[in-house]
Enzyme design. Structure first.
Site, PDB file in Angstrom:
ATOM      1  N   CYS A   1       0.843  -1.196   0.000  1.00  0.00           N
ATOM      2  CA  CYS A   1       0.000   0.000   0.000  1.00  0.00           C
ATOM      3  C   CYS A   1       0.879   1.247   0.000  1.00  0.00           C
ATOM      4  O   CYS A   1       1.930   1.274   0.640  1.00  0.00           O
ATOM      5  CB  CYS A   1      -0.897   0.014   1.241  1.00  0.00           C
ATOM      6  SG  CYS A   1      -2.215  -1.209   1.186  1.00  0.00           S
TER       7      CYS A   1
ATOM      8  N   ASP B   1      14.858   0.526   7.582  1.00  0.00           N
ATOM      9  CA  ASP B   1      16.124   0.728   8.313  1.00  0.00           C
ATOM     10  C   ASP B   1      16.215  -0.158   9.558  1.00  0.00           C
ATOM     11  O   ASP B   1      17.300  -0.626   9.910  1.00  0.00           O
ATOM     12  CB  ASP B   1      16.291   2.211   8.689  1.00  0.00           C
ATOM     13  CG  ASP B   1      15.108   2.726   9.500  1.00  0.00           C
ATOM     14  OD1 ASP B   1      13.968   2.649   9.006  1.00  0.00           O
ATOM     15  OD2 ASP B   1      15.308   3.178  10.641  1.00  0.00           O
TER      16      ASP B   1
ATOM     17  N   ASP C   1      -4.712  -0.529  10.999  1.00  0.00           N
ATOM     18  CA  ASP C   1      -5.399  -1.208   9.888  1.00  0.00           C
ATOM     19  C   ASP C   1      -6.921  -1.132  10.015  1.00  0.00           C
ATOM     20  O   ASP C   1      -7.640  -1.598   9.127  1.00  0.00           O
ATOM     21  CB  ASP C   1      -4.938  -2.672   9.777  1.00  0.00           C
ATOM     22  CG  ASP C   1      -3.474  -2.770   9.380  1.00  0.00           C
ATOM     23  OD1 ASP C   1      -2.931  -1.773   8.881  1.00  0.00           O
ATOM     24  OD2 ASP C   1      -2.874  -3.848   9.572  1.00  0.00           O
TER      25      ASP C   1
HETATM   26  N1  EPU Z   1       9.173   1.823   9.982  1.00  0.00           N
HETATM   27  C1  EPU Z   1      10.392   2.455   9.874  1.00  0.00           C
HETATM   28  N2  EPU Z   1      11.498   1.686   9.686  1.00  0.00           N
HETATM   29  C2  EPU Z   1      11.432   0.337   9.606  1.00  0.00           C
HETATM   30  C3  EPU Z   1      10.193  -0.306   9.739  1.00  0.00           C
HETATM   31  C4  EPU Z   1       9.057   0.477   9.922  1.00  0.00           C
HETATM   32  O1  EPU Z   1      10.487   3.682   9.910  1.00  0.00           O
HETATM   33  O2  EPU Z   1      12.480  -0.309   9.435  1.00  0.00           O
HETATM   34  C5  EPU Z   1       7.966   2.639  10.178  1.00  0.00           C
HETATM   35  C6  EPU Z   1       6.993   2.463   9.004  1.00  0.00           C
HETATM   36  O3  EPU Z   1       7.307   3.333   7.936  1.00  0.00           O
HETATM   37  C7  EPU Z   1       5.667   2.725   9.646  1.00  0.00           C
HETATM   38  C8  EPU Z   1       5.841   2.215  11.080  1.00  0.00           C
HETATM   39  O4  EPU Z   1       7.249   2.160  11.297  1.00  0.00           O
HETATM   40  O5  EPU Z   1       5.419   4.088   9.670  1.00  0.00           O
HETATM   41  C9  EPU Z   1       5.227   0.866  11.358  1.00  0.00           C
HETATM   42  O6  EPU Z   1       5.734  -0.070  10.414  1.00  0.00           O
HETATM   43  P1  EPU Z   1       5.695  -1.643  10.643  1.00  0.00           P
HETATM   44  O7  EPU Z   1       7.053  -2.167  10.351  1.00  0.00           O
HETATM   45  O8  EPU Z   1       5.095  -1.940  11.974  1.00  0.00           O
HETATM   46  O9  EPU Z   1       4.672  -2.078   9.532  1.00  0.00           O
HETATM   47  P2  EPU Z   1       4.857  -3.145   8.367  1.00  0.00           P
HETATM   48  O10 EPU Z   1       5.504  -4.361   8.895  1.00  0.00           O
HETATM   49  O11 EPU Z   1       5.418  -2.468   7.185  1.00  0.00           O
HETATM   50  C10 EPU Z   1       2.602  -4.305   8.919  1.00  0.00           C
HETATM   51  C11 EPU Z   1       1.364  -4.682   8.171  1.00  0.00           C
HETATM   52  C12 EPU Z   1       0.549  -3.446   7.849  1.00  0.00           C
HETATM   53  C13 EPU Z   1       0.236  -2.701   9.146  1.00  0.00           C
HETATM   54  C14 EPU Z   1       1.520  -2.399   9.917  1.00  0.00           C
HETATM   55  C15 EPU Z   1       1.278  -1.776  11.288  1.00  0.00           C
HETATM   56  C16 EPU Z   1       2.040  -6.635   6.949  1.00  0.00           C
HETATM   57  C17 EPU Z   1       2.378  -7.265   5.651  1.00  0.00           C
HETATM   58  N3  EPU Z   1       1.754  -5.345   6.928  1.00  0.00           N
HETATM   59  O12 EPU Z   1       3.351  -3.454   8.059  1.00  0.00           O
HETATM   60  O13 EPU Z   1      -0.659  -3.935   7.278  1.00  0.00           O
HETATM   61  O14 EPU Z   1      -0.421  -1.502   8.851  1.00  0.00           O
HETATM   62  O15 EPU Z   1       2.240  -3.631  10.137  1.00  0.00           O
HETATM   63  O16 EPU Z   1       0.502  -2.603  12.085  1.00  0.00           O
HETATM   64  O17 EPU Z   1       2.020  -7.284   7.983  1.00  0.00           O
HETATM   65  C18 EPU Z   1      -2.667  -3.805   6.065  1.00  0.00           C
HETATM   66  O18 EPU Z   1      -2.876  -4.994   6.383  1.00  0.00           O
HETATM   67  O19 EPU Z   1      -3.539  -3.073   5.537  1.00  0.00           O
HETATM   68  C19 EPU Z   1      -1.350  -3.224   6.331  1.00  0.00           C
HETATM   69  C20 EPU Z   1      -0.927  -2.115   5.756  1.00  0.00           C
END
Ligand code: EPU
Length: 428
Positions: free
Chosen positions: A117, A125, A306
């Site tokens: 998305c 990072d 979400d």
């Molecule tokens: N972030 C960083 N650096 C990183 C990792 C994350 O700055 O190395 C920031 C991201 O940019 C974001 C925040 O930290 O602003 C949270 O990111 P997170 O890593 O928790 O999210 P994600 O693993 O990329 C998963 C889900 C998302 C959900 C988020 C938060 C999956 C495949 N995706 O994303 O799901 O919104 O956790 O709970 O598991 C959805 O299902 O609609 C969806 C977007």
């Protein structure tokens, strides 16, 4: 191309069965690579993100066999490291998990930069920081992430600067067969983190503390295959809870873990929605008006980001002004422009959307700008009288199994139409 046509205004009544959780299925399917063996994954949701993940594994050499609609057998023995097709991995965020799984199994990885998305910059990072702490050298170049630890991975202490779901999963995947013990601090608590850890432990891993701030991973020599059932999708459940509330309906939502829904239930109750919890189902009904409410998204057990757009759709229908504050994802309010097309009075100030509820909404032509934004459009469309056309619904297919069938079964007037640029072609 496909569109959803919804003729809204009918209260939803009946029973909806919730599927397995997307955000647990993606890491677990990818984690099966670590076993170099055969895994059977059950309660797998039939959604396009899972199909894409299985296709990527197949292209990497895994043998994939669908045993039933929601059971898959994955034989990862023939998999080849670094062979995931860039054009496929760039379509979804969940492909970041290939980095941790490849590093864990082969001590090296090469994967295209993940997509998913469009929420603006979605950094990795913290994933890189975890891999480096475990002894890998990482580089990001020409749309690819490459990492290698020629002398193997070693247990380490990883402190995340922010709570990251993907980073926490990747730290577990990469460290599960590292030498020694890894301690992950400021870890994400989400139920899908716990489910991924439970899957790995069923394969022989030694992970403790999943679901708390501190996860301890004691490295093991190797993992073995297993049979494992994925937990129900709390976000799919929450979406149907909002749909019941929005339409003044009455839904039994089954195959859920009510504990996972607590933050969603609490806010809906504050809005005047009646929720009864049973062992593995919730009954959701509304008879009176919707009250205004304030919501702030937070990592679990806080209110999930979400569910933020779906809650926004409900706030349009509530009486008075509601504030929706997003603290997890940088840019997740694009859907508010689409709600405005339906007549909603909403403005975004910084990280907060302010909804002046009660303005009369009507059907309109709107877009599903991302997965949960699409769910919000569906909820708003079901609630208002008149026809709403929702385009770009491939986003919705990424995370909702058989949305049209499930909604039709509880009384929604919803159709999927297939069309080309100039004309309607077919109806499903
Ligand atoms: N972030 C960083 N650096 C990183 C990792 C994350 O700055 O190395 C920031 C991201 O940019 C974001 C925040 O930290 O602003 C949270 O990111 P997170 O890593 O928790 O999210 P994600 O693993 O990329 C998963 C889900 C998302 C959900 C988020 C938060 C999956 C495949 N995706 O994303 O799901 O919104 O956790 O709970 O598991 C959805 O299902 O609609 C969806 C977007």
């Amino acid at each position: 191309m496909e569109k959803l046509i919804i003729n809204g205004g009918t209260p939803l009544r009946g029973k909806v069965q919730i599927s397995g959780m997307k955000n647990a299925a993606l890491p677990i399917v990818v984690a099966s690579l670590l076993t170099n063996d055969v895994c059977v994954i059950e309660n797998l949701p039939s959604i396009s993100d899972v199909t894409l993940t299985l296709t990527i594994l197949e292209k990497m050499g895994c043998r994939i066999r669908m045993l039933t609609r929601d059971r898959v057998e994955i034989d990862s023995r023939p998999a080849v490291c670094g062979s995931s097709p860039v054009e496929l991995v760039s379509k979804m965020r969940g492909s970041t998990y290939l980095l941790g799984a490849e590093l864990g199994r082969w001590h090296r990885t090469k994967v295209g930069y993940p997509g998913g998305c469009d929420f603006g910059v979605r950094a990795i990072d913290q994933h890189i920081k975890a891999f480096e702490a475990l002894g890998a050298e990482v580089s990001v170049d020409k749309g690819c992430v490459t990492a290698a630890a020629p002398r193997g991975l070693h247990g380490s202490s990883i402190y995340f600067d922010l709570v990251t779901v993907g980073g926490t999963v990747n730290a577990m995947l990469a460290s599960v067969m590292a030498k020694g013990t890894t301690v992950i601090e400021n870890a994400a608590h989400e139920p899908h983190i716990v489910d991924t850890a439970n899957f790995l432990n069923t394969c022989g891993a030694r992970i403790t503390g999943a679901g708390t701030d501190t996860i301890k991973v004691r490295g093991v020599e190797k993992l073995h295959g297993c049979s494992y059932a994925i937990i129900p999708d709390m976000i799919e459940a929450g979406t149907y809870m909002c749909a019941a509330a929005a339409t003044s309906g009455a839904l039994v939502i089954s195959n859920v873990i009510p504990k996972h829904l607590e933050s969603i239930s609490a806010k809906l109750e504050e809005m005047g929605v009646l929720i009864e919890e049973y062992d593995d189902s919730v009954y959701v009904t509304r008879s009176g008006p919707l009250n205004r409410v304030n919501v702030k998204t937070l990592p679990y057990p806080g209110f999930p980001t979400d569910m933020q757009p779906q809650m926004g759709a409900l706030m349009c229908l509530a009486e008075g002004t509601s504030y929706l504050n997003e603290t997890v994802i940088e840019n997740r309010f694009k859907y508010t422009n689409e709600l405005q097309k339906m007549g909603a009075s909403v403005r975004v100030v910084g990280h907060t959307a302010i909804f002046d509820g009660g303005a009369p909404l009507s059907g309109a032509k709107v877009r599903a700008v991302d997965l949960r934004a699409g769910a919000a459009m569906v909820i708003a469309a079901l609630a208002v009288r008149g026809i709403t056309e929702i385009s770009e619904i491939d986003h919705i297919d990424r995370g909702y199994e058989d949305l049209v069938g499930k909604l039709r079964a509880v009384g929604a007037d919803i159709r999927l139409v297939v069309y080309n640029d100039t004309q309607m072609l077919d109806e499903a």
